[in-house]
Design an enzyme around this catalytic site. Structure first.
Site, short mmCIF file in Angstrom:
data_model
loop_
_atom_site.label_atom_id
_atom_site.label_comp_id
_atom_site.label_asym_id
_atom_site.label_seq_id
_atom_site.Cartn_x
_atom_site.Cartn_y
_atom_site.Cartn_z
N GLY A 123 39.23 -22.06 -0.08
CA GLY A 123 38.52 -23.26 -0.51
C GLY A 123 39.11 -23.76 -1.81
CD GLN A 145 38.74 -24.32 -7.53
OE1 GLN A 145 38.41 -24.68 -6.42
NE2 GLN A 145 39.12 -23.09 -7.80
CB CYS A 160 37.13 -18.39 -8.04
SG CYS A 160 37.25 -20.12 -8.48
CG LEU A 161 42.37 -20.44 -5.09
CD1 LEU A 161 42.80 -21.71 -4.37
CD2 LEU A 161 43.41 -19.34 -4.90
CG HIS A 178 33.08 -20.35 -4.49
ND1 HIS A 178 33.19 -19.11 -5.08
CD2 HIS A 178 34.05 -21.11 -5.05
CE1 HIS A 178 34.17 -19.14 -5.97
NE2 HIS A 178 34.72 -20.34 -5.96
CD GLU A 179 35.75 -23.96 -2.91
OE1 GLU A 179 36.06 -24.72 -3.85
OE2 GLU A 179 36.10 -22.76 -2.87
CG HIS A 202 34.42 -24.93 -7.96
ND1 HIS A 202 34.68 -24.43 -9.22
CD2 HIS A 202 34.92 -24.01 -7.08
CE1 HIS A 202 35.29 -23.25 -9.10
NE2 HIS A 202 35.45 -22.97 -7.83
ZN LIG Z 1 36.25 -21.31 -6.94
#
Ligand SMILES: [Zn+2]
Length: 169
Positions: A46, A51, A92-93, A134-135, A138
Site C-alpha cells: 500500500g 508518503q 510501513c514504507l 493503514h493507508e 495516512h
Molecule cells: Zn504506511
C-alpha cells in the site's frame, strides 16, 4: 511512468490531513499509475499520497503476492464500518525495517471514488482490511505507531532518532 521518492517518518507531511480530490483528471490518473509503480518497486502492499510528498486523498493497495496483481486505487476514501478487532504485525514504507503489532478491524467497508469518478464500496477482510485502514490513516495524518502503547512508541521513536543520527534513516 515514474518511480517516486518515498518520504520517511519525521517529514511533517505525514502528519497533515490530506486535501480531497475534486476532479479526476489526467494528472490524477497519472499519479495513480506512478504510485502503483512506486509501491511495486518498493515491494509494498500500500502507498498513500502523503508518503510521496503530496497532501492529497489518494492511496493505492495491492495485497496479492508478487506476480499476481489486483490493484486498488482509492480516491477520497473512508471506512464506513468495521468489525472484529485483531492484533497483527505491521510495517510501513515510511518506517523501513520497523514492524510492530497493531490492533485493527479484521473486516471493514470502504467507500471511495474510483478513477472513473464513480463512488464504490468494497468489503475488505484480513490483510486487505488491515491495509485499507493503514493507508486511509495516512490520508488523515495518522501512522501505525500511533496505536502503540506510550512506552513502546517512545522506544520506536528513540530507534528512529538513533538511525537519523547515524544517517541510516
Ligand atoms: Zn504506511
Amino acid at each position: 511512468m515514474a518511480i517516486l521518492k518515498i518520504v520517511k517518518y519525521g517529514d511533517p507531511i505525514l502528519r497533515q490531513k490530506s486535501q480531497p480530490i475534486s476532479e479526476i483528471n489526467n494528472d490524477v490518473k497519472q499519479l495513480a499509475e506512478d504510485m502503483l509503480e512506486t509501491m511495486y518497486f518498493a515491494h509494498g502492499v500500500g502507498l498513500a499520497a502523503p508518503q510521496i510528498g503530496l497532501s492529497l486523498q489518494i492511496c493505492v493497495i495491492d495485497v496479492l503476492p508478487e506476480g499476481k496483481n489486483k490493484p486498488y486505487v482509492f480516491i477520497n476514501p473512508k471506512i464506513v464500518s468495521g468489525e472484529n478487532k485483531v492484533e497483527q504485525e505491521e510495517g510501513c514504507l515510511s518506517f523501513p525495517k520497523i514492524y510492530e503489532k497493531v490492533k485493527r478491524f479484521d473486516k471493514v467497508q470502504v467507500e471511495y471514488t474510483d478513477l472513473k469518478g464513480n463512488i464504490n464500496t468494497v468489503s475488505a477482510e484480513g490483510f486487505f482490511a488491515k491495509a485499507c485502514q493503514h493507508e486511509i490513516d495516512h490520508l488523515n495524518g495518522k501512522v501505525f505507531i500511533d496505536y502503540l502503547p506510550d512506552w513502546k512508541r517512545k522506544q520506536v521513536e528513540k530507534e528512529i532518532k538513533r538511525r537519523k543520527k547515524s544517517k541510516t534513516w
